[in-house]
Design a protein around this motif. Structure first.
Motif, PDB file in Angstrom:
ATOM      1  N   CYS A  58      16.547 -41.803 -21.908  1.00  0.00           N
ATOM      2  CA  CYS A  58      15.701 -42.875 -22.452  1.00  0.00           C
ATOM      3  C   CYS A  58      15.435 -42.671 -23.936  1.00  0.00           C
ATOM      4  CB  CYS A  58      14.378 -42.939 -21.699  1.00  0.00           C
ATOM      5  SG  CYS A  58      14.496 -43.438 -19.969  1.00  0.00           S
ATOM      6  N   PHE A  59      15.092 -41.438 -24.309  1.00  0.00           N
ATOM      7  CA  PHE A  59      14.789 -41.152 -25.703  1.00  0.00           C
ATOM      8  C   PHE A  59      16.015 -41.315 -26.610  1.00  0.00           C
ATOM      9  CE2 PHE A  59      10.838 -38.399 -24.882  1.00  0.00           C
ATOM     10  CZ  PHE A  59      10.004 -39.445 -25.248  1.00  0.00           C
ATOM     11  N   PHE A  60      17.202 -41.013 -26.099  1.00  0.00           N
ATOM     12  CA  PHE A  60      18.419 -41.160 -26.895  1.00  0.00           C
ATOM     13  C   PHE A  60      18.551 -42.599 -27.396  1.00  0.00           C
ATOM     14  CE2 PHE A  60      22.867 -42.102 -27.548  1.00  0.00           C
ATOM     15  CZ  PHE A  60      23.344 -40.992 -28.220  1.00  0.00           C
ATOM     16  N   VAL A  61      18.368 -43.540 -26.507  1.00  0.00           N
ATOM     17  CA  VAL A  61      18.482 -44.954 -26.879  1.00  0.00           C
ATOM     18  C   VAL A  61      17.348 -45.367 -27.802  1.00  0.00           C
ATOM     19  CG1 VAL A  61      18.552 -47.317 -26.003  1.00  0.00           C
ATOM     20  CG2 VAL A  61      19.667 -45.476 -24.727  1.00  0.00           C
ATOM     21  N   PHE A  63      15.542 -43.553 -29.945  1.00  0.00           N
ATOM     22  CA  PHE A  63      15.640 -42.980 -31.282  1.00  0.00           C
ATOM     23  C   PHE A  63      16.785 -43.610 -32.080  1.00  0.00           C
ATOM     24  CE2 PHE A  63      13.520 -39.039 -29.409  1.00  0.00           C
ATOM     25  CZ  PHE A  63      12.273 -39.442 -29.869  1.00  0.00           C
ATOM     26  N   TYR A  64      17.818 -44.043 -31.390  1.00  0.00           N
ATOM     27  CA  TYR A  64      18.897 -44.754 -32.075  1.00  0.00           C
ATOM     28  C   TYR A  64      18.353 -46.059 -32.661  1.00  0.00           C
ATOM     29  CZ  TYR A  64      23.128 -47.480 -32.817  1.00  0.00           C
ATOM     30  OH  TYR A  64      24.097 -48.273 -33.372  1.00  0.00           O
ATOM     31  N   ASP A  65      17.583 -46.780 -31.879  1.00  0.00           N
ATOM     32  CA  ASP A  65      17.011 -48.041 -32.352  1.00  0.00           C
ATOM     33  C   ASP A  65      16.041 -47.827 -33.508  1.00  0.00           C
ATOM     34  OD1 ASP A  65      18.444 -49.412 -30.440  1.00  0.00           O
ATOM     35  OD2 ASP A  65      16.797 -49.466 -28.985  1.00  0.00           O
ATOM     36  N   ALA A  66      15.317 -46.686 -33.517  1.00  0.00           N
ATOM     37  CA  ALA A  66      14.325 -46.396 -34.554  1.00  0.00           C
ATOM     38  C   ALA A  66      14.937 -45.718 -35.782  1.00  0.00           C
ATOM     39  CB  ALA A  66      13.222 -45.507 -33.986  1.00  0.00           C
ATOM     40  N   LYS A  67      16.253 -45.466 -35.754  1.00  0.00           N
ATOM     41  CA  LYS A  67      16.970 -44.793 -36.844  1.00  0.00           C
ATOM     42  C   LYS A  67      16.460 -43.377 -37.091  1.00  0.00           C
ATOM     43  CE  LYS A  67      18.276 -49.064 -39.199  1.00  0.00           C
ATOM     44  NZ  LYS A  67      18.281 -49.822 -40.488  1.00  0.00           N
ATOM     45  N   LEU A  68      16.008 -42.725 -36.046  1.00  0.00           N
ATOM     46  CA  LEU A  68      15.627 -41.313 -36.117  1.00  0.00           C
ATOM     47  C   LEU A  68      16.814 -40.516 -35.576  1.00  0.00           C
ATOM     48  CD1 LEU A  68      11.928 -41.529 -34.864  1.00  0.00           C
ATOM     49  CD2 LEU A  68      12.704 -41.081 -37.196  1.00  0.00           C
ATOM     50  N   TYR A  69      17.818 -40.343 -36.422  1.00  0.00           N
ATOM     51  CA  TYR A  69      19.097 -39.836 -35.951  1.00  0.00           C
ATOM     52  C   TYR A  69      19.068 -38.365 -35.554  1.00  0.00           C
ATOM     53  CZ  TYR A  69      20.649 -44.272 -37.894  1.00  0.00           C
ATOM     54  OH  TYR A  69      20.780 -45.603 -38.162  1.00  0.00           O
ATOM     55  N   ALA A  70      18.231 -37.584 -36.231  1.00  0.00           N
ATOM     56  CA  ALA A  70      18.115 -36.176 -35.832  1.00  0.00           C
ATOM     57  C   ALA A  70      17.542 -36.083 -34.427  1.00  0.00           C
ATOM     58  CB  ALA A  70      17.242 -35.408 -36.826  1.00  0.00           C
ATOM     59  N   ASP A  71      16.536 -36.891 -34.151  1.00  0.00           N
ATOM     60  CA  ASP A  71      15.944 -36.903 -32.812  1.00  0.00           C
ATOM     61  C   ASP A  71      16.929 -37.442 -31.780  1.00  0.00           C
ATOM     62  OD1 ASP A  71      13.471 -35.733 -33.173  1.00  0.00           O
ATOM     63  OD2 ASP A  71      12.542 -37.591 -33.842  1.00  0.00           O
ATOM     64  N   MET A  72      17.754 -38.394 -32.184  1.00  0.00           N
ATOM     65  CA  MET A  72      18.762 -38.931 -31.274  1.00  0.00           C
ATOM     66  C   MET A  72      19.774 -37.846 -30.904  1.00  0.00           C
ATOM     67  SD  MET A  72      21.526 -41.972 -31.987  1.00  0.00           S
ATOM     68  CE  MET A  72      22.549 -40.863 -32.967  1.00  0.00           C
ATOM     69  N   THR A  73      20.269 -37.126 -31.912  1.00  0.00           N
ATOM     70  CA  THR A  73      21.216 -36.035 -31.664  1.00  0.00           C
ATOM     71  C   THR A  73      20.570 -34.941 -30.834  1.00  0.00           C
ATOM     72  OG1 THR A  73      22.229 -36.497 -33.809  1.00  0.00           O
ATOM     73  CG2 THR A  73      22.780 -34.396 -32.778  1.00  0.00           C
ATOM     74  N   LEU A  74      19.290 -34.760 -31.066  1.00  0.00           N
ATOM     75  CA  LEU A  74      18.535 -33.736 -30.354  1.00  0.00           C
ATOM     76  C   LEU A  74      18.592 -33.930 -28.841  1.00  0.00           C
ATOM     77  CD1 LEU A  74      16.468 -31.384 -30.609  1.00  0.00           C
ATOM     78  CD2 LEU A  74      14.686 -33.119 -30.747  1.00  0.00           C
ATOM     79  N   GLN A  75      18.657 -35.172 -28.404  1.00  0.00           N
ATOM     80  CA  GLN A  75      18.669 -35.434 -26.966  1.00  0.00           C
ATOM     81  C   GLN A  75      19.939 -34.907 -26.295  1.00  0.00           C
ATOM     82  OE1 GLN A  75      15.659 -36.460 -25.963  1.00  0.00           O
ATOM     83  NE2 GLN A  75      15.332 -36.421 -28.176  1.00  0.00           N
ATOM     84  N   VAL A  76      21.049 -34.904 -27.028  1.00  0.00           N
ATOM     85  CA  VAL A  76      22.292 -34.342 -26.484  1.00  0.00           C
ATOM     86  C   VAL A  76      22.125 -32.841 -26.269  1.00  0.00           C
ATOM     87  CG1 VAL A  76      24.758 -33.990 -26.888  1.00  0.00           C
ATOM     88  CG2 VAL A  76      23.650 -36.115 -27.646  1.00  0.00           C
ATOM     89  N   VAL A  77      21.512 -32.182 -27.268  1.00  0.00           N
ATOM     90  CA  VAL A  77      21.260 -30.738 -27.159  1.00  0.00           C
ATOM     91  C   VAL A  77      20.296 -30.468 -26.007  1.00  0.00           C
ATOM     92  CG1 VAL A  77      20.397 -28.699 -28.366  1.00  0.00           C
ATOM     93  CG2 VAL A  77      21.637 -30.456 -29.630  1.00  0.00           C
ATOM     94  N   PHE A  78      19.257 -31.295 -25.892  1.00  0.00           N
ATOM     95  CA  PHE A  78      18.295 -31.137 -24.801  1.00  0.00           C
ATOM     96  C   PHE A  78      18.966 -31.270 -23.440  1.00  0.00           C
ATOM     97  CE2 PHE A  78      14.089 -32.379 -27.066  1.00  0.00           C
ATOM     98  CZ  PHE A  78      14.017 -31.090 -27.587  1.00  0.00           C
ATOM     99  N   PHE A  79      19.918 -32.178 -23.353  1.00  0.00           N
ATOM    100  CA  PHE A  79      20.619 -32.379 -22.082  1.00  0.00           C
ATOM    101  C   PHE A  79      21.322 -31.086 -21.658  1.00  0.00           C
ATOM    102  CE2 PHE A  79      23.982 -33.751 -19.245  1.00  0.00           C
ATOM    103  CZ  PHE A  79      23.377 -34.748 -18.492  1.00  0.00           C
ATOM    104  N   VAL A  80      22.029 -30.477 -22.609  1.00  0.00           N
ATOM    105  CA  VAL A  80      22.753 -29.238 -22.321  1.00  0.00           C
ATOM    106  C   VAL A  80      21.778 -28.104 -22.000  1.00  0.00           C
ATOM    107  CG1 VAL A  80      24.306 -27.479 -23.269  1.00  0.00           C
ATOM    108  CG2 VAL A  80      24.715 -29.910 -23.745  1.00  0.00           C
ATOM    109  N   LEU A  81      20.716 -27.967 -22.825  1.00  0.00           N
ATOM    110  CA  LEU A  81      19.757 -26.888 -22.613  1.00  0.00           C
ATOM    111  C   LEU A  81      18.963 -27.073 -21.313  1.00  0.00           C
ATOM    112  CD1 LEU A  81      18.347 -26.284 -26.218  1.00  0.00           C
ATOM    113  CD2 LEU A  81      19.931 -24.843 -24.918  1.00  0.00           C
ATOM    114  N   SER A  82      18.757 -28.321 -20.910  1.00  0.00           N
ATOM    115  CA  SER A  82      18.032 -28.567 -19.665  1.00  0.00           C
ATOM    116  C   SER A  82      18.863 -28.123 -18.466  1.00  0.00           C
ATOM    117  CB  SER A  82      17.690 -30.054 -19.534  1.00  0.00           C
ATOM    118  OG  SER A  82      16.740 -30.434 -20.511  1.00  0.00           O
ATOM    119  N   ILE A  83      20.152 -28.401 -18.517  1.00  0.00           N
ATOM    120  CA  ILE A  83      21.024 -27.930 -17.433  1.00  0.00           C
ATOM    121  C   ILE A  83      21.053 -26.404 -17.405  1.00  0.00           C
ATOM    122  CG2 ILE A  83      23.411 -27.852 -16.622  1.00  0.00           C
ATOM    123  CD1 ILE A  83      23.733 -30.712 -17.642  1.00  0.00           C
TER     124      ILE A  83
END
Length: 218
Positions: A58-61, A63-83
Motif C-alpha cells: 500500500c505504501f509503495f503506491v 509514496f509514488y503518487d506523493a513523489k516521495l521516491y526514497a520512501d517508495m524505494t524503501l518499501q522494496v527493501v522493507f519487503f525483503v527485510l520483512s521476509i
C-alpha cells in the motif's frame, strides 16, 4: 483480550480521522495495516510480518503518487527485510514462540552511524539532482534510518525501537508538511506504540537475563 480492545479502539480512531480528512481507500488500507503491524511487532507476534507485507504494498503506491521516491524505494527493501525477519524470528527460538531479543554491540552501533551519514548524503544527492523529489535529503535521511531500524527489528535487536522512535518523530513533521494528515496522525500513534514496544522488549530482555536466557549481542 484488553489488548485487542485497545487495538480496535485505535483502528476506530484512525478511521474517524480518515473520514474527516477525506482519505482515499488506499490511504486507509495503508494506515490500518501499518498500525496493526506495528502493534503486533511490539507484542512480538509473528503475524506482524504478513500484515507488514500488505502494508508495504500500500505504501509503495502511496509514496509514488506523493513523489516521495526514497520512501517508495524503501518499501522494496522493507519487503525483503520483512521476509528475512519472518524467517529469523522463527529460528533458534527453542520452546519460545519467537527468537529471544538481543542487544546491539558498540561496534555495530558505530557502523550503523557511519552508514546513516554516507547513505543519506549519497541518496539525497541522487534524489535532488535526478528526480523531482520535494524534500530529498530529509526523505533520504528518514528512509535510511528506517532501513537500519527494520534491519535491527528483523534480527530481533532491542535497539530497533530507538531507531523507530526517531523515524516516527521525523515522519510526523514530514507527512504534515506534505499534507498527508492521516499518515501524520498514524505516526503519532506509531510513536506511542514504539515507546511501549521498547519498554516491553527491554523488560522481557532483562527478565531473560535474570533467568540465564539472554540473547547474544549483534
Amino acid at each position: 483480550m484488553d489488548r485487542w480492545y485497545t487495538m480496535a479502539g485505535l483502528l476506530a480512531c484512525m478511521l474517524l480521522v480518515a473520514y474527516f480528512t477525506s482519505s482515499t481507500p488506499l490511504e486507509i488500507a495503508a494506515t490500518t495495516s501499518g498500525l496493526l503491524s506495528v502493534w503486533l511487532t511490539a507484542r512480538q507476534n509473528i503475524w506482524c510480518f504478513p500484515v507488514g507485507l500488505v502494508n508495504v504494498a500500500c505504501f509503495f503506491v502511496m509514496f509514488y503518487d506523493a513523489k516521495l521516491y526514497a520512501d517508495m524505494t524503501l518499501q522494496v527493501v522493507f519487503f525483503v527485510l520483512s521476509i528475512q525477519g519472518w524467517i529469523v524470528w522463527l529460528t533458534k527460538r527453542g520452546q519460545a514462540k519467537v527468537r529471544p531479543t538481543r542487544r546491539m554491540t558498540p561496534q555495530l552501533g558505530l557502523l550503523l552511524a557511519l552508514l546513516l551519514v554516507v547513505v543519506t548524503a549519497g541518496w539525497g544527492y541522487v534524489l535532488a539532482r535526478y528526480t523531482d523529489a520535494s524534500i530529498p535529503y530529509v526523505d533520504a535521511f528518514i528512509a535510511t534510518l528506517s532501513i537500519l531500524a527494520q534491519l535491527l527489528l528483523s534480527n530481533k535487536v532491542l535497539e530497533n525501537w530507538h531507531f523507530w522512535i526517531a523515524v516516527d518523530v521525523l515522519s510526523i513533521g514530514m507527512y504534515a508538511y506534505k499534507e498527508l494528515y492521516v499518515l501524520a496522525a498514524l505516526y503519532v500513534i506509531f510513536l506511542g506504540i514504539a515507546t511501549s514496544g521498547l519498554i516491553q522488549w527491554r523488560s522481557e530482555y532483562r527478565a531473560a537475563q535474570r533467568s540465564g536466557r539472554m540473547g547474544v549481542g549483534l
